[in-house]
Design an enzyme around this catalytic site. Structure first.
Site, PDB file in Angstrom:
ATOM      1  N   ALA A 169     -11.496 -19.123   2.535  1.00  8.62           N
ATOM      2  CA  ALA A 169     -11.069 -17.919   1.986  1.00  8.62           C
ATOM      3  C   ALA A 169      -9.578 -17.524   2.341  1.00  8.62           C
ATOM      4  O   ALA A 169      -9.424 -16.721   3.285  1.00  8.62           O
ATOM      5  CB  ALA A 169     -11.916 -16.869   2.280  1.00  8.62           C
ATOM      6  N   GLY A 195      -6.993  -9.497   6.858  1.00 12.02           N
ATOM      7  CA  GLY A 195      -8.114 -10.897   6.748  1.00 12.02           C
ATOM      8  C   GLY A 195      -9.255 -10.497   5.709  1.00 12.02           C
ATOM      9  O   GLY A 195      -8.888  -9.367   5.053  1.00 12.02           O
ATOM     10  N   ASN A 196     -10.149 -11.414   6.022  1.00  9.97           N
ATOM     11  CA  ASN A 196     -11.296 -11.041   5.007  1.00  9.97           C
ATOM     12  C   ASN A 196     -12.596 -11.420   5.773  1.00  9.97           C
ATOM     13  O   ASN A 196     -12.550 -11.796   6.982  1.00  9.97           O
ATOM     14  CB  ASN A 196     -11.104 -11.780   3.871  1.00  9.97           C
ATOM     15  CG  ASN A 196     -11.099 -13.210   3.952  1.00  9.97           C
ATOM     16  OD1 ASN A 196     -11.943 -13.872   4.403  1.00  9.97           O
ATOM     17  ND2 ASN A 196      -9.873 -13.696   3.619  1.00  9.97           N
ATOM     18  N   ARG A 197     -13.685 -11.340   5.258  1.00 10.41           N
ATOM     19  CA  ARG A 197     -15.068 -11.354   5.817  1.00 10.41           C
ATOM     20  C   ARG A 197     -15.583 -12.759   5.670  1.00 10.41           C
ATOM     21  O   ARG A 197     -16.485 -13.014   6.192  1.00 10.41           O
ATOM     22  CB  ARG A 197     -16.047 -10.376   5.272  1.00 10.41           C
ATOM     23  CG  ARG A 197     -15.606  -8.979   5.466  1.00 10.41           C
ATOM     24  CD  ARG A 197     -16.677  -8.163   4.880  1.00 10.41           C
ATOM     25  NE  ARG A 197     -16.339  -6.843   4.452  1.00 10.41           N
ATOM     26  CZ  ARG A 197     -16.273  -5.678   5.443  1.00 10.41           C
ATOM     27  NH1 ARG A 197     -16.741  -6.296   6.813  1.00 10.41           N
ATOM     28  NH2 ARG A 197     -15.715  -4.677   5.369  1.00 10.41           N
TER      29      ARG A 197
END
Ligand code: CTP
Length: 401
Positions: free
Chosen positions: A276, A210-212
């Protein structure tokens, strides 16, 4: 409680699914906001909630039977279909959606849905295989093209213990969709789709890539578009944010689910891709947790679908305005200009996501808006203001054309 729905008359059709229990809460929430409610309970619906609870919460009698002599002599199904400002179908089962798509009228609910000239909002609820089936999706497409509004369904655990897309939206999300249908503003009559948040790409049942992304910017844009009157759908990955009011929210995890949810929301006039999206996903999702056995697991990655490029592709369902974001850490404007061409979108909002800029997870954003005419650099603004300014630009674009 703000009486956002003061005086609005809502006819609620409760069909036969376990999610019918949520309608009791929905009725309460609608009444709290000043709406008057009247209910039709199908035979299936009555298997899940009792006429007495529905009558008590709607403060009206419950209509169940097409051939009820008393009901027909008192009000009649045609009046029932017309004496309201909006018809809400929740839960909308696969069966009732199919009847609506094909114009069947073999019970009170389907007859009223065929006879009404009022706007209709459906909140589908069913097993995920039934939801994904070509039959249901084609029925939904036909209904959307006829102007039926759709809220949800959400992804999550289903009643049978399986999980996938098919859970009925929560009552507050349905209330939000109802409020936005009654909203007015320069984007009234326009449909908007916004993606937000990160995507999680499953590695095994407990791990993901995943990402932030916090989802703050995307959620703020959805809110701002809804406030200007657009019928707005937000497709979001996992975030800590509350669902924005007045917006139809679909919760997803992976990029594939995000793309499916975006497709299901078409046709729209405006699409804003602020999510994102993870660029890659593991080729195979393991069904069991990967164990440590001395050697490192080989994670083979494959590319995810590009949602912005897919929505921007020429075709009959292309939104008339597609807006992308460009997250860049260097050469922000030139990279973003190249990205606008590569993805085929109309506008691109470029932002600096280098650590020094504090954009990811932060509350402010410095953006450049790149369109066919060139680049505009906006001052550093809170994300809510960026959203309002972008929504106003979108409204200007539609009022000009
Ligand atoms: N985007 C998308 N689907 C993807 C990847 C990106 O819809 N699979 C969208 C994002 O929502 C954003 C835009 O594409 O609107 C650009 O995202 P960005 O991360 O800046 O670009 P990438 O395409 O990932 O390119 P790169 O990472 O090489 O800069």
């Amino acid at each position: 409680m703000a009486a956002m729905l003061q005086g609005r008359r809502i006819l609620l059709v409760i069909a036969g699914g376990i999610a019918a229990y949520k309608c009791l809460d929905l009725l309460r929430r609608l009444r709290e906001r000043g709406a008057t409610t009247r209910c039709i309970l199908t035979k299936g619906g009555a298997q899940f909630v009792t006429p007495l609870s529905v009558a008590t919460l709607s403060r009206d009698k419950v209509y169940q039977d097409l051939f009820s002599l008393t009901d027909e002599s008192e009000i009649g199904h045609i009046r029932l279909a017309r004496e309201c400002d909006l018809v809400v179908v929740a839960p909308a089962t696969a069966d009732l959606l199919a009847k609506m798509a094909h114009g069947l009228a073999d019970d009170l609910a389907s007859t009223v849905l065929l006879a009404t000239d009022r706007p209709i909002l459906v909140a589908p609820a069913m097993n995920f295989v039934m939801w994904e089936s070509n039959a249901t999706q084609e029925n939904l497409t036909a209904l959307r093209q006829r102007g039926v509004h759709v809220v949800g369904p959400d992804a999550g655990e289903l009643a049978e213990g399986e999980s996938g897309v098919g859970r009925m939206s929560e009552p507050l999300a349905i209330v939000g969709a109802i409020e936005s249908l009654f909203a007015s503003g320069p984007l009234k009559g326009k449909r908007a789709l916004v993606t937000s948040g990160p995507t999680y790409e499953p590695v095994d049942p407990v791990r993901f890539i995943g990402n932030r992304s916090s989802g703050k910017q995307g959620h703020a844009i959805a809110t701002a578009l809804a406030l200007l009157g657009a019928d707005t759908t937000l497709v979001t990955g996992p975030t800590r944010l509350a669902d924005p009011r007045g917006v139809t929210v679909t919760h997803i995890e992976s990029a594939d689910e995000m793309l499916a949810a975006c497709r299901a929301a078409l046709p729209v006039d405006i699409a804003v891709c602020a999510a994102a999206v993870a660029d890659w996903k593991p080729r195979d999702r393991r069904n069991q947790k990967i164990k440590k056995n001395g050697s490192l697991p080989a994670l083979e990655l494959v590319e995810n679908p590009d949602i912005l490029a897919t929505l921007s592709a020429k075709g009959s369902s292309r939104p008339s305005l597609v807006i992308g974001f460009a997250a860049e850490t260097e050469n922000v404007v030139s990279n973003a200009t190249a990205k606008r061409h590569k993805k085929g979108c109309d506008w691109i909002v470029a932002n600096d996501v280098s650590a020094a800029a504090g954009t990811f997870g932060g509350d402010a954003n410095t953006v450049h808006l790149i369109d066919e005419g060139g680049t505009e650099t906006w001052p550093r603004l809170p994300k809510d203001d960026v959203a309002r300014r972008l929504a106003q630009r979108i409204a200007d674009r539609f009022t000009r054309s």
